[in-house]
Design a protein around this motif. Structure first.
Motif, PDB file in Angstrom:
ATOM      1  N   LYS B   2       0.833  -1.198   0.000  1.00  0.00           N
ATOM      2  CA  LYS B   2       0.000   0.000   0.000  1.00  0.00           C
ATOM      3  C   LYS B   2       0.870   1.251   0.000  1.00  0.00           C
ATOM      4  O   LYS B   2       1.929   1.281   0.634  1.00  0.00           O
ATOM      5  CB  LYS B   2      -0.905   0.020   1.229  1.00  0.00           C
ATOM      6  CG  LYS B   2      -2.106  -0.905   1.089  1.00  0.00           C
ATOM      7  CD  LYS B   2      -3.124  -0.648   2.163  1.00  0.00           C
ATOM      8  CE  LYS B   2      -4.382  -1.504   1.921  1.00  0.00           C
ATOM      9  NZ  LYS B   2      -5.364  -1.304   2.970  1.00  0.00           N
ATOM     10  N   PHE B   4       1.088   5.526   0.632  1.00  0.00           N
ATOM     11  CA  PHE B   4       0.470   6.658   1.323  1.00  0.00           C
ATOM     12  C   PHE B   4       1.167   7.950   0.921  1.00  0.00           C
ATOM     13  O   PHE B   4       2.383   7.976   0.754  1.00  0.00           O
ATOM     14  CB  PHE B   4       0.579   6.468   2.845  1.00  0.00           C
ATOM     15  CG  PHE B   4      -0.137   5.239   3.335  1.00  0.00           C
ATOM     16  CD1 PHE B   4      -1.448   5.329   3.757  1.00  0.00           C
ATOM     17  CD2 PHE B   4       0.504   4.000   3.344  1.00  0.00           C
ATOM     18  CE1 PHE B   4      -2.118   4.200   4.200  1.00  0.00           C
ATOM     19  CE2 PHE B   4      -0.165   2.869   3.776  1.00  0.00           C
ATOM     20  CZ  PHE B   4      -1.483   2.961   4.205  1.00  0.00           C
ATOM     21  N   ASP B  20       5.316   3.648   2.520  1.00  0.00           N
ATOM     22  CA  ASP B  20       4.559   2.407   2.295  1.00  0.00           C
ATOM     23  C   ASP B  20       3.904   1.983   3.614  1.00  0.00           C
ATOM     24  O   ASP B  20       4.048   2.663   4.620  1.00  0.00           O
ATOM     25  CB  ASP B  20       5.446   1.309   1.697  1.00  0.00           C
ATOM     26  CG  ASP B  20       6.560   0.872   2.643  1.00  0.00           C
ATOM     27  OD1 ASP B  20       6.453   1.138   3.876  1.00  0.00           O
ATOM     28  OD2 ASP B  20       7.532   0.273   2.163  1.00  0.00           O
ATOM     29  N   GLU B  21       3.219   0.826   3.595  1.00  0.00           N
ATOM     30  CA  GLU B  21       2.461   0.429   4.788  1.00  0.00           C
ATOM     31  C   GLU B  21       3.366   0.030   5.953  1.00  0.00           C
ATOM     32  O   GLU B  21       2.926  -0.030   7.099  1.00  0.00           O
ATOM     33  CB  GLU B  21       1.484  -0.699   4.451  1.00  0.00           C
ATOM     34  CG  GLU B  21       2.170  -1.941   3.912  1.00  0.00           C
ATOM     35  CD  GLU B  21       1.180  -2.865   3.207  1.00  0.00           C
ATOM     36  OE1 GLU B  21      -0.029  -2.623   3.297  1.00  0.00           O
ATOM     37  OE2 GLU B  21       1.638  -3.828   2.562  1.00  0.00           O
ATOM     38  N   PHE B  65      -2.241   6.332  -5.007  1.00  0.00           N
ATOM     39  CA  PHE B  65      -2.089   6.187  -3.563  1.00  0.00           C
ATOM     40  C   PHE B  65      -3.346   5.607  -2.934  1.00  0.00           C
ATOM     41  O   PHE B  65      -4.463   6.036  -3.253  1.00  0.00           O
ATOM     42  CB  PHE B  65      -1.756   7.543  -2.940  1.00  0.00           C
ATOM     43  CG  PHE B  65      -0.520   8.149  -3.551  1.00  0.00           C
ATOM     44  CD1 PHE B  65       0.732   7.725  -3.136  1.00  0.00           C
ATOM     45  CD2 PHE B  65      -0.621   9.076  -4.585  1.00  0.00           C
ATOM     46  CE1 PHE B  65       1.877   8.245  -3.720  1.00  0.00           C
ATOM     47  CE2 PHE B  65       0.519   9.602  -5.183  1.00  0.00           C
ATOM     48  CZ  PHE B  65       1.773   9.185  -4.750  1.00  0.00           C
ATOM     49  N   ASP B  66      -3.139   4.650  -2.040  1.00  0.00           N
ATOM     50  CA  ASP B  66      -4.273   4.054  -1.349  1.00  0.00           C
ATOM     51  C   ASP B  66      -4.946   5.069  -0.440  1.00  0.00           C
ATOM     52  O   ASP B  66      -6.166   5.087  -0.313  1.00  0.00           O
ATOM     53  CB  ASP B  66      -3.789   2.836  -0.542  1.00  0.00           C
ATOM     54  CG  ASP B  66      -3.281   1.744  -1.467  1.00  0.00           C
ATOM     55  OD1 ASP B  66      -4.122   0.973  -1.950  1.00  0.00           O
ATOM     56  OD2 ASP B  66      -2.076   1.726  -1.756  1.00  0.00           O
ATOM     57  N   SER B  67      -4.117   5.916   0.191  1.00  0.00           N
ATOM     58  CA  SER B  67      -4.685   6.965   1.044  1.00  0.00           C
ATOM     59  C   SER B  67      -3.758   8.176   0.990  1.00  0.00           C
ATOM     60  O   SER B  67      -2.535   8.031   1.083  1.00  0.00           O
ATOM     61  CB  SER B  67      -4.820   6.455   2.478  1.00  0.00           C
ATOM     62  OG  SER B  67      -5.272   7.510   3.311  1.00  0.00           O
ATOM     63  N   VAL B  95      -6.972   6.719  -4.280  1.00  0.00           N
ATOM     64  CA  VAL B  95      -8.115   5.862  -3.987  1.00  0.00           C
ATOM     65  C   VAL B  95      -8.938   6.533  -2.894  1.00  0.00           C
ATOM     66  O   VAL B  95     -10.149   6.653  -2.986  1.00  0.00           O
ATOM     67  CB  VAL B  95      -7.647   4.457  -3.536  1.00  0.00           C
ATOM     68  CG1 VAL B  95      -8.842   3.597  -3.132  1.00  0.00           C
ATOM     69  CG2 VAL B  95      -6.836   3.785  -4.643  1.00  0.00           C
ATOM     70  N   LYS B  96      -8.223   6.984  -1.826  1.00  0.00           N
ATOM     71  CA  LYS B  96      -8.880   7.658  -0.710  1.00  0.00           C
ATOM     72  C   LYS B  96      -8.169   8.991  -0.503  1.00  0.00           C
ATOM     73  O   LYS B  96      -6.940   9.031  -0.512  1.00  0.00           O
ATOM     74  CB  LYS B  96      -8.747   6.786   0.547  1.00  0.00           C
ATOM     75  CG  LYS B  96      -9.718   7.111   1.643  1.00  0.00           C
ATOM     76  CD  LYS B  96      -9.518   6.162   2.814  1.00  0.00           C
ATOM     77  CE  LYS B  96     -10.446   4.929   2.744  1.00  0.00           C
ATOM     78  NZ  LYS B  96     -10.296   4.071   3.932  1.00  0.00           N
ATOM     79  N   GLU B 300      -6.625   4.893   6.846  1.00  0.00           N
ATOM     80  CA  GLU B 300      -6.580   3.466   6.491  1.00  0.00           C
ATOM     81  C   GLU B 300      -6.421   2.598   7.742  1.00  0.00           C
ATOM     82  O   GLU B 300      -6.077   1.430   7.650  1.00  0.00           O
ATOM     83  CB  GLU B 300      -5.414   3.207   5.526  1.00  0.00           C
ATOM     84  CG  GLU B 300      -5.731   3.506   4.074  1.00  0.00           C
ATOM     85  CD  GLU B 300      -6.627   2.439   3.445  1.00  0.00           C
ATOM     86  OE1 GLU B 300      -6.092   1.423   2.984  1.00  0.00           O
ATOM     87  OE2 GLU B 300      -7.863   2.621   3.445  1.00  0.00           O
TER      88      GLU B 300
END
Lengths: 324, 324
Positions: B2, B4, B20-21, B65-67, B95-96, B300
């Motif tokens: 993921k 960010f 990253d996550e 980006f996921d968030s 995405v978010k 997230e």
């Protein structure tokens, strides 16, 4: 036939007027703003040029002038003067050219014969006079960022700052908030910030001032702001008075032409009465572009009688109203 | 894996950081200012986009980006929010997405866990906190025209206004004038107006403030200005404190990072001690872009330990210094 040009350039517009040696008004022209501190040098020069061409077209003459006076806002230093003079001379329109601070045009426009103090209360503010040696004396008018105390712009932004302090809880609620919301046609006070930074230009912000002055009679905090700004004007008058000792003080500018601003004008008059009881304050309708013409005529030693001045002023007013 | 994104955009620059996550910092990027009240909507969006692309290039990733959390100065109303959100969403990188006032990034950057008040003393000024329900509470930060009391910009223009009043005779001479002439490298005080309106941007004017604060120990009028601005900050703190009752107050921003500004920080501390003796004032080094990342991770539901936060902060600081 000799040709004379007068220009008054500021933050809102640039006005040009052309007369002949018999003081007949041949034409007037209007263009955009020429306060170069606000619009930049290129735009200011372009608008000065456009105002001259517009006036010349109406006068049906070639733009070549025996004597011209260009009065501009924001000529505050030798650097300002040199920058603008160089570019204006390069327009090649003038045999004789005088470039002056716009306060000088206002001073000359009311035929003060060097014996009065002028107070401009417009978007910006200025107190000015010529001393007995002909030196130009001024206080204030250092612009919207580090000056212009007592101006419409300064009053408007202080009033809006007051409202934002109520909004975020730094000051207690006042019923005036609701009146201001209706006046500004907004839903929420936080929109004020958006309006100020992205929607309104300085001169549009300044146009809010008369209403804020009117509201001041119903709100202690607004009243305090208006009183402090009036004191700033009185202090500027005192500074100029200490150098010239003229007892006649003439107020002019947008804030003197609204019915809503009586409180403010009265506070200034009261302040002068208290600090300088020997002085008289009058509201005078002045047309700065006429002052520029008066300066251009002086440079060529053309005498103007009061009668001729009044006729010329009337003719000019008619033409200026047509292009307004 | 993921991805960010955190962004901190203001009047001077826009910084973007990608992690990253596992909270590894993958890249950072810098672009021009994105305070849309100052540079306009088009330029603000362009600089936000450029900062993301610069960071993505360094991270060697596609900008998806996921968030993401984008924290921007000048989001003061729903209108501001809607205007910017629409254009940022259209960039199609997220995405978010969470769009917040830059004070929220500052608040999250010091891991307050919602239990402190932050005071930003930079080019602009702000006092902010989250209340116990997570609501964002703020006082001040209404910008350089109708707000930002106690900021470096406001201190600088008030000091310059004071000098212009000495210049035109509204206030008496002070020896500080000579020091200011040397500091500004000018020949004549009237040049100040030219410098302010045509040479310097807001953030450059703000950079003069630490020296003016230093001079205030030798000049009563300057001292009065500094004291009044400190009181403005204390009043803003009182307004936020009355809503959240947090005893920890963290000062941050450029004015806390100069040796010259001790007098000002001390005046704020004294003011708080007098008005809110139950509170503690600390100077905290914060990095708003880290706050944006913290918000993006929260969205997230990624938990961050204090240890991980410290490591991430160190990594980010190294990379941010490289692009500074």
């Amino acid at each position: 036939m000799k040709l004379f040009l007068g220009i008054d350039g500021g933050a809102t517009k640039t006005l040009a007027a052309i007369i002949d040696e018999k003081l007949n008004v041949l034409g007037v022209g209007k263009a955009g703003p020429s306060n170069y501190h606000i619009v930049g040098l290129e735009k200011a020069i372009e608008n000065i040029k456009n105002s001259i061409i517009a006036a010349s077209d109406r006068a049906k003459i070639n733009p070549v002038f025996d004597s011209a006076c260009i009065a501009l806002a924001a000529i505050n230093s030798k650097v300002d003067y040199a920058r603008l003079l160089k570019r204006i001379v390069a327009l090649n329109f003038f045999v004789k050219l005088k470039l002056v601070h716009d306060g000088e045009a206002a001073l000359n426009s009311i035929m003060l014969k060097n014996k009065g103090i002028i107070v401009i209360l417009g978007t910006g503010s200025l107190v000015a006079a010529y001393d007995n040696n002909g030196n130009y004396i001024r206080a204030g008018n250092w612009g919207h960022i580090i000056g212009d105390e007592g101006s419409a712009y300064k009053i408007a932004i202080r009033a809006l700052n007051y409202i934002m302090k109520i909004y975020d809880g730094r000051l207690g609620f006042s019923p005036i908030v609701d009146e201001i919301i209706r006046f500004l046609k907004i839903k929420d006070l936080s929109e004020i910030s958006t309006i100020i930074y992205t929607d309104l230009k300085n001169e549009e912000i300044a146009k809010l001032a008369p209403t804020f002055i009117q509201f001041a009679s119903k709100d202690n905090f607004l009243f305090k702001i208006i009183k402090e700004e009036a004191e700033e004007i009185v202090n500027a008058i005192k500074a100029v008075y200490s150098k010239v000792n003229y007892k006649n003080i003439y107020l002019t500018g947008g804030l003197t032409r609204s019915k809503k601003t009586k409180l403010y004008i009265d506070l200034i008059k009261e302040g002068v009465k208290r600090s300088l009881p020997e002085c008289k304050v009058k509201v005078a309708e002045v047309h700065p572009v006429i002052g520029s013409i008066v300066i251009a005529l002086k440079e060529e030693n053309v005498e103007i009688s009061h009668k001729e001045y009044v006729r010329m002023t009337k003719e000019l007013n008619i033409l200026l109203r047509q292009i307004h």
